[in-house]
Every structure is written in C-alpha cells, then in structure tokens.
Design a protein around this motif. Structure first.
Motif, PDB file in Angstrom:
ATOM      1  N   GLY A 114       4.997   0.191  -4.574  1.00  0.00           N
ATOM      2  CA  GLY A 114       3.570   0.373  -4.368  1.00  0.00           C
ATOM      3  C   GLY A 114       3.185   0.249  -2.906  1.00  0.00           C
ATOM      4  O   GLY A 114       3.912  -0.340  -2.097  1.00  0.00           O
ATOM      5  N   TYR A 115       2.021   0.803  -2.580  1.00  0.00           N
ATOM      6  CA  TYR A 115       1.508   0.777  -1.212  1.00  0.00           C
ATOM      7  C   TYR A 115      -0.017   0.751  -1.290  1.00  0.00           C
ATOM      8  O   TYR A 115      -0.627   1.551  -2.006  1.00  0.00           O
ATOM      9  N   VAL A 116      -0.632  -0.182  -0.545  1.00  0.00           N
ATOM     10  CA  VAL A 116      -2.089  -0.312  -0.519  1.00  0.00           C
ATOM     11  C   VAL A 116      -2.557  -0.229   0.929  1.00  0.00           C
ATOM     12  O   VAL A 116      -2.196  -1.086   1.743  1.00  0.00           O
ATOM     13  N   PRO A 117      -3.329   0.785   1.283  1.00  0.00           N
ATOM     14  CA  PRO A 117      -3.793   0.902   2.669  1.00  0.00           C
ATOM     15  C   PRO A 117      -4.899  -0.096   3.000  1.00  0.00           C
ATOM     16  O   PRO A 117      -5.630  -0.551   2.112  1.00  0.00           O
ATOM     17  N   SER A 118      -5.017  -0.427   4.269  1.00  0.00           N
ATOM     18  CA  SER A 118      -6.039  -1.367   4.738  1.00  0.00           C
ATOM     19  C   SER A 118      -7.429  -0.902   4.303  1.00  0.00           C
ATOM     20  O   SER A 118      -7.733   0.287   4.297  1.00  0.00           O
ATOM     21  N   GLY A 119      -8.249  -1.882   3.939  1.00  0.00           N
ATOM     22  CA  GLY A 119      -9.628  -1.601   3.562  1.00  0.00           C
ATOM     23  C   GLY A 119      -9.866  -1.554   2.072  1.00  0.00           C
ATOM     24  O   GLY A 119     -10.997  -1.765   1.613  1.00  0.00           O
ATOM     25  N   ALA A 199       0.384  -1.115 -22.954  1.00  0.00           N
ATOM     26  CA  ALA A 199       0.833   0.014 -22.139  1.00  0.00           C
ATOM     27  C   ALA A 199       0.682  -0.344 -20.670  1.00  0.00           C
ATOM     28  O   ALA A 199      -0.114  -1.221 -20.306  1.00  0.00           O
ATOM     29  N   PHE A 200       1.449   0.345 -19.825  1.00  0.00           N
ATOM     30  CA  PHE A 200       1.404   0.107 -18.381  1.00  0.00           C
ATOM     31  C   PHE A 200       0.482   1.119 -17.699  1.00  0.00           C
ATOM     32  O   PHE A 200       0.449   2.296 -18.067  1.00  0.00           O
ATOM     33  N   LYS A 201      -0.227   0.632 -16.676  1.00  0.00           N
ATOM     34  CA  LYS A 201      -1.067   1.498 -15.852  1.00  0.00           C
ATOM     35  C   LYS A 201      -0.924   1.091 -14.393  1.00  0.00           C
ATOM     36  O   LYS A 201      -0.731  -0.090 -14.088  1.00  0.00           O
ATOM     37  N   CYS A 202      -1.057   2.051 -13.494  1.00  0.00           N
ATOM     38  CA  CYS A 202      -1.110   1.741 -12.066  1.00  0.00           C
ATOM     39  C   CYS A 202      -2.031   2.748 -11.392  1.00  0.00           C
ATOM     40  O   CYS A 202      -2.248   3.853 -11.900  1.00  0.00           O
ATOM     41  N   GLY A 203      -2.592   2.355 -10.261  1.00  0.00           N
ATOM     42  CA  GLY A 203      -3.523   3.212  -9.540  1.00  0.00           C
ATOM     43  C   GLY A 203      -4.595   2.374  -8.887  1.00  0.00           C
ATOM     44  O   GLY A 203      -4.288   1.378  -8.212  1.00  0.00           O
ATOM     45  N   VAL A 204      -5.858   2.730  -9.105  1.00  0.00           N
ATOM     46  CA  VAL A 204      -6.989   1.940  -8.602  1.00  0.00           C
ATOM     47  C   VAL A 204      -8.084   1.901  -9.670  1.00  0.00           C
ATOM     48  O   VAL A 204      -8.499   2.943 -10.191  1.00  0.00           O
ATOM     49  N   ASN A 209     -17.205  -6.609  -6.364  1.00  0.00           N
ATOM     50  CA  ASN A 209     -17.105  -6.627  -4.895  1.00  0.00           C
ATOM     51  C   ASN A 209     -16.096  -5.602  -4.386  1.00  0.00           C
ATOM     52  O   ASN A 209     -15.325  -5.878  -3.462  1.00  0.00           O
ATOM     53  N   ASP A 210     -16.115  -4.426  -4.993  1.00  0.00           N
ATOM     54  CA  ASP A 210     -15.174  -3.383  -4.599  1.00  0.00           C
ATOM     55  C   ASP A 210     -15.583  -2.733  -3.287  1.00  0.00           C
ATOM     56  O   ASP A 210     -16.763  -2.650  -2.950  1.00  0.00           O
ATOM     57  N   SER A 211     -14.591  -2.283  -2.553  1.00  0.00           N
ATOM     58  CA  SER A 211     -14.845  -1.543  -1.322  1.00  0.00           C
ATOM     59  C   SER A 211     -15.333  -0.135  -1.682  1.00  0.00           C
ATOM     60  O   SER A 211     -15.147   0.334  -2.805  1.00  0.00           O
ATOM     61  N   PHE A 212     -15.934   0.546  -0.726  1.00  0.00           N
ATOM     62  CA  PHE A 212     -16.460   1.882  -1.000  1.00  0.00           C
ATOM     63  C   PHE A 212     -15.340   2.846  -1.372  1.00  0.00           C
ATOM     64  O   PHE A 212     -15.469   3.655  -2.291  1.00  0.00           O
ATOM     65  N   TYR A 213     -14.207   2.753  -0.643  1.00  0.00           N
ATOM     66  CA  TYR A 213     -13.050   3.607  -0.898  1.00  0.00           C
ATOM     67  C   TYR A 213     -11.869   2.740  -1.294  1.00  0.00           C
ATOM     68  O   TYR A 213     -11.587   1.718  -0.650  1.00  0.00           O
ATOM     69  N   MET A 214     -11.177   3.132  -2.367  1.00  0.00           N
ATOM     70  CA  MET A 214     -10.024   2.386  -2.857  1.00  0.00           C
ATOM     71  C   MET A 214      -8.859   3.342  -3.071  1.00  0.00           C
ATOM     72  O   MET A 214      -9.046   4.441  -3.605  1.00  0.00           O
ATOM     73  N   GLU A 215      -7.667   2.922  -2.665  1.00  0.00           N
ATOM     74  CA  GLU A 215      -6.495   3.790  -2.767  1.00  0.00           C
ATOM     75  C   GLU A 215      -5.233   2.967  -2.979  1.00  0.00           C
ATOM     76  O   GLU A 215      -5.081   1.876  -2.423  1.00  0.00           O
ATOM     77  N   SER A 216      -4.331   3.505  -3.774  1.00  0.00           N
ATOM     78  CA  SER A 216      -2.968   2.966  -3.852  1.00  0.00           C
ATOM     79  C   SER A 216      -2.005   4.116  -4.052  1.00  0.00           C
ATOM     80  O   SER A 216      -2.382   5.194  -4.542  1.00  0.00           O
ATOM     81  N   ARG A 217      -0.759   3.906  -3.641  1.00  0.00           N
ATOM     82  CA  ARG A 217       0.285   4.923  -3.743  1.00  0.00           C
ATOM     83  C   ARG A 217       1.479   4.329  -4.482  1.00  0.00           C
ATOM     84  O   ARG A 217       1.771   3.129  -4.353  1.00  0.00           O
ATOM     85  N   TRP A 218       2.178   5.199  -5.221  1.00  0.00           N
ATOM     86  CA  TRP A 218       3.284   4.733  -6.060  1.00  0.00           C
ATOM     87  C   TRP A 218       4.421   5.739  -6.025  1.00  0.00           C
ATOM     88  O   TRP A 218       4.199   6.949  -5.962  1.00  0.00           O
ATOM     89  N   LYS A 219       5.636   5.210  -6.079  1.00  0.00           N
ATOM     90  CA  LYS A 219       6.815   6.069  -6.166  1.00  0.00           C
ATOM     91  C   LYS A 219       7.904   5.383  -6.969  1.00  0.00           C
ATOM     92  O   LYS A 219       7.880   4.156  -7.154  1.00  0.00           O
TER      93      LYS A 219
END
Length: 229
Positions: A114-119, A199-204, A209-219
């Motif tokens: 997984g990868y989570v960008p700043s912000g 079941a399993f889930k991944c993403g955003v 208190n969520d940020s305006f933009y949310m992102e995660s990456r998976w491989k």
C-alpha cells in the motif's frame, strides 16, 4: 591474575545462567526460533480483475475515481462526493471490494503493498467487512495526519505517508482474532467482532474529519487461506 580471571569467568557464567532461568519471571522471552512469515501455512488463491468490484460515488464514471496502470491500483475520492449507492447514508468512498471470497469460517489473509500520499487524512484504507450489530466491520485501518491506526487508536505506524509498505491482515474467524502485520512485523492482535460473512476491501473510505482529497494505491494484492489445522 589467573585466579582473578577464573573467578570473573565463573561470575559471568553464573549471571548468564541466572538470566536464562529467570527471564520468564521478568516478563521477558528469549527465543532462538526465527520469525515466522505471516503467510506461512497459507495458500494464495486465484485473483484477477474479475474478482474486483469498484465501489465509487454513484454519479461519476469509474475512471474518474479509479485506475489500474503498470500494476498499481489507484483509488481516490473527495469529501464532497456522493456515496456509492443512491440509497446509502455512508461517507464517500472508492474501494476495491473483493468478491467471490466471502468467508464465514477458517483463517483468511489479505496481503498487498500500500501507499498513502501526503495530505490524505480521516480515511479508512483497508477493512475486513462484516461483524455483528452494532458493528459493520471486524477491522478498519485508518490514516489520520500521517499515522496508520487501528480504527481511531492505537497508532500502528506513526508516519505512513509517501512510501510503499507491505500489509498482511490475518483473520481467524473461529478464534475470533485478527492480526495486522506491517513489513512483516506484527503490529496488533485484536478481538474479532462476530458476523456470519466477511470480505476484504482496500482503497479510500472517508471517516470523520476527512481531508478534501483522499487517495491510496495498491499493488500485488493477494487473498490467502490457511490449509490444514
């Protein structure tokens, strides 16, 4: 001098023997066994794009919230987005929901990088869906201001931003336990929350208190099942 040397050697040997005998009394352990990989004893199950159901805001096309490029799944969502269905009252999400491997017993495992960008903050990036009421999930891994947390606490990794990490989540349904490993290290073992289907889930998936933009990456996403006792 020879007498002093022999006395020192005897003292050191006696002290080491004392430690070996009394370590358990001090709540310590000294194991000569190597760390056991979290996937040992598990079998990786077939998994391809047909197993992925992308849950995204119902009013936008999939390619505006999800893409798969060069082996990397990218999921993003905005705090102003709609939920994933017209009738849902939940927060916005773009999640990869793994279909075809719902389970109600046994020992199952999710593995991915997984990868989570700043912000990105105030968001669930991975979950084990399914639990007994009033809960909906057995596990949520969230990100708050750069910290990876089990639900809202405790903190599992204090700085998760801008780096790939290996995630393993092991769910022992019958023992009602779930374990989380980051880069091969056990970070938490928590109690299960019941439920008859998981079941399993991944993403955003936005939380409070969520940020305006949310992102995660998976491989390299994998679903594994323990074979044998």
């Amino acid at each position: 001098m020879a007498y002093s040397f022999h006395w020192l050697a005897f003292f050191c040997f006696s002290f080491l023997l004392f430690l070996l005998i009394n370590l358990p009394q001090f709540g310590l352990a000294w194991s000569m066994e190597p760390d056991v990989p979290p996937t040992q004893g598990f079998v990786s199950l077939p998994l391809n794009r047909s197993y992925y159901h992308i849950q995204k805001p119902y009013d936008v096309p999939e390619d505006q919230r999800y893409c798969f490029l060069h082996g990397v799944h990218k999921c993003w969502v905005y705090s102003t987005d709609k939920p994933h269905t017209t009738t849902s009252q939940t927060m916005p999400r773009t999640e990869i929901a793994i279909q075809g491997y719902n389970y109600s017993s046994g020992v199952w495992e999710f593995e991915a990088y997984g990868y989570v960008p700043s912000g990105t903050s105030g968001v669930c990036i991975m979950q084990v869906f399914g639990a007994s009421a009033p809960h909906a999930t057995t596990l949520m891994l969230r990100v708050y201001n750069g910290s990876l947390t089990y639900y809202t606490a405790p903190v599992l990794v204090p700085n998760i931003y801008d780096k790939w990490f290996k995630l393993n989540v092991v769910h022992d349904v019958d023992a009602a336990k779930v374990r989380v490993y980051i880069d091969g290290c056990l970070k938490i073992e928590a109690d299960g929350r019941g439920g008859t289907s998981h079941a399993f889930k991944c993403g955003v998936y936005a939380q409070k208190n969520d940020s305006f933009y949310m992102e995660s990456r998976w491989k390299d996403i994998k679903v594994l099942r323990k074979c044998g006792p």
